[in-house]
Design an enzyme around this catalytic site. Structure first.
Site, PDB file in Angstrom:
ATOM      1  N   GLY A  46     -24.210 -21.869   4.666  1.00  9.11           N
ATOM      2  CA  GLY A  46     -23.613 -20.526   4.629  1.00  9.11           C
ATOM      3  C   GLY A  46     -23.009 -20.223   3.273  1.00  9.11           C
ATOM      4  N   THR A  61     -24.212 -18.651   0.892  1.00 13.20           N
ATOM      5  CA  THR A  61     -24.506 -17.284   0.433  1.00 13.20           C
ATOM      6  C   THR A  61     -23.626 -16.239   1.141  1.00 13.20           C
ATOM      7  OG1 THR A  61     -26.251 -17.059   2.082  1.00 13.20           O
ATOM      8  CG2 THR A  61     -26.926 -17.837  -0.098  1.00 13.20           C
ATOM      9  N   GLY A  62     -22.836 -16.661   2.104  1.00 16.77           N
ATOM     10  CA  GLY A  62     -21.987 -15.723   2.845  1.00 16.77           C
ATOM     11  C   GLY A  62     -20.650 -15.506   2.161  1.00 16.77           C
ATOM     12  N   LEU A  95     -30.578 -23.719   9.470  1.00 18.93           N
ATOM     13  CA  LEU A  95     -29.924 -24.360  10.621  1.00 18.93           C
ATOM     14  C   LEU A  95     -30.877 -24.499  11.809  1.00 18.93           C
ATOM     15  CD1 LEU A  95     -26.231 -23.206  11.167  1.00 18.93           C
ATOM     16  CD2 LEU A  95     -27.092 -25.166   9.933  1.00 18.93           C
ATOM     17  N   LEU A  97     -20.534 -23.433   7.525  1.00 20.81           N
ATOM     18  CA  LEU A  97     -20.137 -22.021   7.585  1.00 20.81           C
ATOM     19  C   LEU A  97     -21.290 -21.129   8.025  1.00 20.81           C
ATOM     20  CD1 LEU A  97     -18.110 -21.773   4.236  1.00 20.81           C
ATOM     21  CD2 LEU A  97     -17.408 -22.673   6.458  1.00 20.81           C
ATOM     22  N   ALA A 115     -23.955 -19.183  10.172  1.00 19.08           N
ATOM     23  CA  ALA A 115     -23.978 -18.702  11.557  1.00 19.08           C
ATOM     24  C   ALA A 115     -24.622 -17.325  11.608  1.00 19.08           C
ATOM     25  CB  ALA A 115     -22.546 -18.584  12.100  1.00 19.08           C
ATOM     26  N   SER A 155     -23.249 -14.379  12.441  1.00 16.51           N
ATOM     27  CA  SER A 155     -21.792 -14.226  12.509  1.00 16.51           C
ATOM     28  C   SER A 155     -21.326 -12.855  12.968  1.00 16.51           C
ATOM     29  CB  SER A 155     -21.203 -14.514  11.121  1.00 16.51           C
ATOM     30  OG  SER A 155     -21.653 -13.518  10.217  1.00 16.51           O
ATOM     31  N   SER A 190     -13.902 -19.739  15.546  1.00 14.73           N
ATOM     32  CA  SER A 190     -13.466 -18.347  15.435  1.00 14.73           C
ATOM     33  C   SER A 190     -12.472 -17.969  16.533  1.00 14.73           C
ATOM     34  CB  SER A 190     -14.711 -17.466  15.563  1.00 14.73           C
ATOM     35  OG  SER A 190     -14.359 -16.146  15.884  1.00 14.73           O
ATOM     36  N   GLU A 216     -12.710 -15.423  18.100  1.00 11.78           N
ATOM     37  CA  GLU A 216     -13.537 -14.830  19.165  1.00 11.78           C
ATOM     38  C   GLU A 216     -13.669 -15.782  20.349  1.00 11.78           C
ATOM     39  OE1 GLU A 216     -15.345 -11.812  19.552  1.00 11.78           O
ATOM     40  OE2 GLU A 216     -14.140 -11.079  17.888  1.00 11.78           O
ATOM     41  N   TYR A 276     -21.673 -14.353  20.820  1.00  9.54           N
ATOM     42  CA  TYR A 276     -21.191 -15.027  19.602  1.00  9.54           C
ATOM     43  C   TYR A 276     -20.017 -15.954  19.942  1.00  9.54           C
ATOM     44  CZ  TYR A 276     -18.555 -15.594  15.232  1.00  9.54           C
ATOM     45  OH  TYR A 276     -17.843 -16.114  14.171  1.00  9.54           O
ATOM     46  N   ARG A 331     -17.127  -9.110   1.984  1.00  9.57           N
ATOM     47  CA  ARG A 331     -17.433  -9.047   3.411  1.00  9.57           C
ATOM     48  C   ARG A 331     -18.731  -8.274   3.616  1.00  9.57           C
ATOM     49  NH1 ARG A 331     -16.808 -11.354   8.426  1.00  9.57           N
ATOM     50  NH2 ARG A 331     -15.043 -10.482   9.554  1.00  9.57           N
TER      51      ARG A 331
HETATM   52  P1  NDP Z   1     -21.270 -14.416   6.664  1.00 11.52           P
HETATM   53  O1  NDP Z   1     -21.957 -13.634   7.700  1.00 11.52           O
HETATM   54  O2  NDP Z   1     -20.824 -13.742   5.403  1.00 11.52           O
HETATM   55  O3  NDP Z   1     -22.230 -15.631   6.223  1.00 11.52           O
HETATM   56  C1  NDP Z   1     -23.049 -16.300   7.139  1.00 11.52           C
HETATM   57  C2  NDP Z   1     -23.879 -17.311   6.388  1.00 11.52           C
HETATM   58  O4  NDP Z   1     -24.740 -17.995   7.326  1.00 11.52           O
HETATM   59  C3  NDP Z   1     -24.810 -16.709   5.326  1.00 11.52           C
HETATM   60  O5  NDP Z   1     -24.808 -17.555   4.196  1.00 11.52           O
HETATM   61  C4  NDP Z   1     -26.164 -16.738   6.015  1.00 11.52           C
HETATM   62  O6  NDP Z   1     -27.268 -16.788   5.135  1.00 11.52           O
HETATM   63  C5  NDP Z   1     -26.036 -18.057   6.769  1.00 11.52           C
HETATM   64  N1  NDP Z   1     -27.041 -18.216   7.808  1.00 11.52           N
HETATM   65  C6  NDP Z   1     -27.300 -17.397   8.851  1.00 11.52           C
HETATM   66  N2  NDP Z   1     -28.306 -17.887   9.601  1.00 11.52           N
HETATM   67  C7  NDP Z   1     -28.678 -19.049   9.020  1.00 11.52           C
HETATM   68  C8  NDP Z   1     -29.660 -20.018   9.316  1.00 11.52           C
HETATM   69  N3  NDP Z   1     -30.471 -19.900  10.363  1.00 11.52           N
HETATM   70  N4  NDP Z   1     -29.771 -21.103   8.510  1.00 11.52           N
HETATM   71  C9  NDP Z   1     -28.964 -21.233   7.430  1.00 11.52           C
HETATM   72  N5  NDP Z   1     -28.020 -20.336   7.089  1.00 11.52           N
HETATM   73  C10 NDP Z   1     -27.884 -19.268   7.875  1.00 11.52           C
HETATM   74  O7  NDP Z   1     -20.042 -15.157   7.349  1.00 11.52           O
HETATM   75  P2  NDP Z   1     -18.577 -15.503   6.771  1.00 11.52           P
HETATM   76  O8  NDP Z   1     -18.707 -16.097   5.435  1.00 11.52           O
HETATM   77  O9  NDP Z   1     -17.686 -14.333   6.984  1.00 11.52           O
HETATM   78  O10 NDP Z   1     -18.084 -16.597   7.808  1.00 11.52           O
HETATM   79  C11 NDP Z   1     -18.332 -17.984   7.599  1.00 11.52           C
HETATM   80  C12 NDP Z   1     -18.295 -18.696   8.944  1.00 11.52           C
HETATM   81  O11 NDP Z   1     -17.026 -18.543   9.545  1.00 11.52           O
HETATM   82  C13 NDP Z   1     -19.313 -18.173   9.962  1.00 11.52           C
HETATM   83  O12 NDP Z   1     -19.740 -19.273  10.735  1.00 11.52           O
HETATM   84  C14 NDP Z   1     -18.495 -17.217  10.805  1.00 11.52           C
HETATM   85  O13 NDP Z   1     -19.062 -17.069  12.089  1.00 11.52           O
HETATM   86  C15 NDP Z   1     -17.165 -17.948  10.831  1.00 11.52           C
HETATM   87  N6  NDP Z   1     -16.008 -17.105  11.023  1.00 11.52           N
HETATM   88  C16 NDP Z   1     -15.822 -16.030  10.210  1.00 11.52           C
HETATM   89  C17 NDP Z   1     -14.709 -15.231  10.357  1.00 11.52           C
HETATM   90  C18 NDP Z   1     -14.470 -14.056   9.470  1.00 11.52           C
HETATM   91  O14 NDP Z   1     -13.609 -13.244   9.805  1.00 11.52           O
HETATM   92  N7  NDP Z   1     -15.164 -13.929   8.348  1.00 11.52           N
HETATM   93  C19 NDP Z   1     -13.693 -15.526  11.407  1.00 11.52           C
HETATM   94  C20 NDP Z   1     -13.956 -16.758  12.131  1.00 11.52           C
HETATM   95  C21 NDP Z   1     -15.076 -17.493  11.947  1.00 11.52           C
HETATM   96  P3  NDP Z   1     -27.971 -15.444   4.560  1.00 11.52           P
HETATM   97  O15 NDP Z   1     -27.138 -15.023   3.388  1.00 11.52           O
HETATM   98  O16 NDP Z   1     -29.319 -15.917   4.196  1.00 11.52           O
HETATM   99  O17 NDP Z   1     -27.933 -14.426   5.662  1.00 11.52           O
HETATM  100  P1  GDP Z   2     -15.224  -8.977  14.849  1.00 13.44           P
HETATM  101  O1  GDP Z   2     -13.771  -8.988  15.205  1.00 13.44           O
HETATM  102  O2  GDP Z   2     -15.719 -10.286  14.351  1.00 13.44           O
HETATM  103  O3  GDP Z   2     -16.096  -8.400  15.897  1.00 13.44           O
HETATM  104  O4  GDP Z   2     -15.306  -8.057  13.516  1.00 13.44           O
HETATM  105  P2  GDP Z   2     -15.782  -6.542  13.294  1.00 13.44           P
HETATM  106  O5  GDP Z   2     -15.284  -6.144  11.956  1.00 13.44           O
HETATM  107  O6  GDP Z   2     -17.240  -6.399  13.530  1.00 13.44           O
HETATM  108  O7  GDP Z   2     -15.038  -5.707  14.432  1.00 13.44           O
HETATM  109  C1  GDP Z   2     -13.634  -5.684  14.546  1.00 13.44           C
HETATM  110  C2  GDP Z   2     -13.254  -4.692  15.645  1.00 13.44           C
HETATM  111  O8  GDP Z   2     -13.513  -3.362  15.181  1.00 13.44           O
HETATM  112  C3  GDP Z   2     -14.081  -4.865  16.937  1.00 13.44           C
HETATM  113  O9  GDP Z   2     -13.200  -4.840  18.022  1.00 13.44           O
HETATM  114  C4  GDP Z   2     -14.978  -3.647  16.953  1.00 13.44           C
HETATM  115  O10 GDP Z   2     -15.318  -3.176  18.258  1.00 13.44           O
HETATM  116  C5  GDP Z   2     -14.125  -2.630  16.232  1.00 13.44           C
HETATM  117  N1  GDP Z   2     -14.912  -1.511  15.677  1.00 13.44           N
HETATM  118  C6  GDP Z   2     -14.682  -0.195  15.874  1.00 13.44           C
HETATM  119  N2  GDP Z   2     -15.625   0.538  15.244  1.00 13.44           N
HETATM  120  C7  GDP Z   2     -16.461  -0.340  14.627  1.00 13.44           C
HETATM  121  C8  GDP Z   2     -17.617  -0.179  13.800  1.00 13.44           C
HETATM  122  O11 GDP Z   2     -18.058   0.922  13.518  1.00 13.44           O
HETATM  123  N3  GDP Z   2     -18.206  -1.320  13.330  1.00 13.44           N
HETATM  124  C9  GDP Z   2     -17.709  -2.564  13.612  1.00 13.44           C
HETATM  125  N4  GDP Z   2     -18.312  -3.649  13.097  1.00 13.44           N
HETATM  126  N5  GDP Z   2     -16.631  -2.738  14.408  1.00 13.44           N
HETATM  127  C10 GDP Z   2     -16.006  -1.644  14.894  1.00 13.44           C
END
Ligand code: NDP
Ligand code: GDP
Length: 322
Positions: free
Chosen positions: A11, A13-14, A60, A81, A83, A85, A126, A128, A150, A185
């Site tokens: 992850g 790249t995320g 993954l 990391l 997922a 996500s 998470s 979640e 999720y 993000r």
């Molecule tokens: P992102 O969505 O920004 O990044 C997800 C990463 O997973 C990307 O690098 C993506 O690659 C990679 N990925 C997805 N599918 C695959 C796969 N099949 N094989 C390999 N890599 C894959 O997430 P965040 O950086 O925000 O979050 C990091 C982690 O923390 C995640 O697991 C998320 O669920 C968890 N998390 C995040 C929270 C948040 O608020 N940000 C809160 C709690 C947990 P690509 O760029 O190619 O799509």
């Molecule tokens: P999450 O908490 O990981 O689901 O993060 P999100 O940023 O996707 O959503 C946070 C909250 O915002 C959730 O409860 C959504 O239902 C709410 N929400 C309301 N409007 C929107 C929308 O237009 N897009 C997204 N992504 N979430 C929204």
């Protein structure tokens, strides 16, 4: 010469992967990252780190590629990391979410057990997983009641991480992180959707912002603070689980209000309700209690809610400016 401490990040790249890689490189670590094949490019968050991180092909979904990557990197720390996500997508693609977010974690743990069993592993759990919780503030011992595919997939990965610690004696830490955001993000998440819209509307490039349930409350922190916590967890000799959160909860409306104020606009003129954005099940409020991380890791968030919104809107104004 002594080999530098080495980390392997899935992850990378995320959002979090890019902050963590930056922080580790700045502390003298060597960083390997797993990158899956993409036809349209997925390296935009890493552009400034190209040449400093070693990128390894893998997915993954593919155990062989993970064994290969872990064998090559021989990491001291592994951060899982990667997922699927995005919660909303998990209802549309529940099986893929399970394959990547749940079984993907199982494949990675297996790869580490096979190729580098002494490595310390971080599993990205998470808030979640708590879903609808009776508790006013969620802690490490609050029961899980996930409300989305999720959340269910993350709960599986969390329990499996604990299970690998207990049954194989591996050093596996499961973090339970509340929402964390930044200018990196993904644009589908609500905070970034709002900061982009505020910037674009200010610049005359967008007319309205459509949102679902704006009464929902989340405990929002800054991603760079949360990746510091991940590293601190793995540096501790005793592997345990930690909640990472600010302890404050704000509504989507609060975020909108501050983002539009930051660009001098009245949000009431631009925000529309779109029922198609409502979710099949919602978590009305989440608020974490990070006392354990404060006491045992000395961790504290540095960026408050107002500063986070401001920072995201400023970055999007800069990006969107002609
Ligand atoms: P992102 O969505 O920004 O990044 C997800 C990463 O997973 C990307 O690098 C993506 O690659 C990679 N990925 C997805 N599918 C695959 C796969 N099949 N094989 C390999 N890599 C894959 O997430 P965040 O950086 O925000 O979050 C990091 C982690 O923390 C995640 O697991 C998320 O669920 C968890 N998390 C995040 C929270 C948040 O608020 N940000 C809160 C709690 C947990 P690509 O760029 O190619 O799509
Ligand atoms: P999450 O908490 O990981 O689901 O993060 P999100 O940023 O996707 O959503 C946070 C909250 O915002 C959730 O409860 C959504 O239902 C709410 N929400 C309301 N409007 C929107 C929308 O237009 N897009 C997204 N992504 N979430 C929204």
């Amino acid at each position: 010469m002594r080999r530098p401490k080495t980390a392997f990040i899935t992850g990378i790249t995320g959002q979090d992967g890019s902050f963590l890689a930056e922080q580790l490189l700045n502390s003298g670590w060597q960083v390997f990252g797993l990158v899956r094949r993409s036809a349209s490019g997925n390296l935009w968050r890493l552009e400034h780190l190209i040449g400093r991180v070693v990128l390894l092909d893998g997915d993954l979904l593919d155990l062989g590629s993970l064994v290969q990557a872990v064998t090559t990197a021989q990491p001291d720390h592994v951060y899982n990391l990667a997922a699927q996500s995005f919660v909303a997508t998990s209802w549309k693609q529940p099986l893929l979410t399970g394959e990547v977010t749940a079984l993907g974690a199982a494949r990675l743990l297996e790869a580490v057990r096979i190729a580098r069993p002494d490595a310390r592993v971080y599993q990205a759990g998470s808030s979640e997983m708590f879903g609808t919780s009776e508790a006013d503030q969620q802690r490490e011992d609050t029961p899980f009641h996930p409300r989305s595919p999720y959340g269910v997939a993350k709960a599986y990965a969390h329990h499996l991480a604990v299970n690998y610690r207990e049954s194989h004696g591996m050093h596996v830490v499961a973090g339970i992180l509340f929402n964390h955001e930044s200018e990196r993000r993904g644009p589908e998440f609500v905070t970034r959707k709002i900061s982009m819209a505020a910037a674009r509307i200010k610049l005359g490039r967008q007319k309205v912002l459509k949102l679902g349930d704006v009464t929902v409350r989340r405990d929002w922190g800054f991603a760079g603070d949360y990746t510091r916590a991940m590293h601190a967890m793995l540096c501790r000799d005793q592997p345990e689980d930690y909640v990472i959160a600010t302890g404050e909860s704000w509504s989507v409306s609060d975020f909108v209000d501050r983002a539009f104020s930051a660009v001098g606009l009245d949000h009431r003129l631009y925000v529309e309700h779109d029922p198609s954005l409502l979710r099949p099940a919602e978590i009305p409020v989440l608020r974490g209690d990070a006392s354990k991380a404060r006491e045992e890791l000395g961790w504290r968030p540095k960026v408050c809610f107002d500063a986070l919104v401001e920072r995201m809107v400023r970055a999007d104004l800069k990006r969107e400016a002609p």
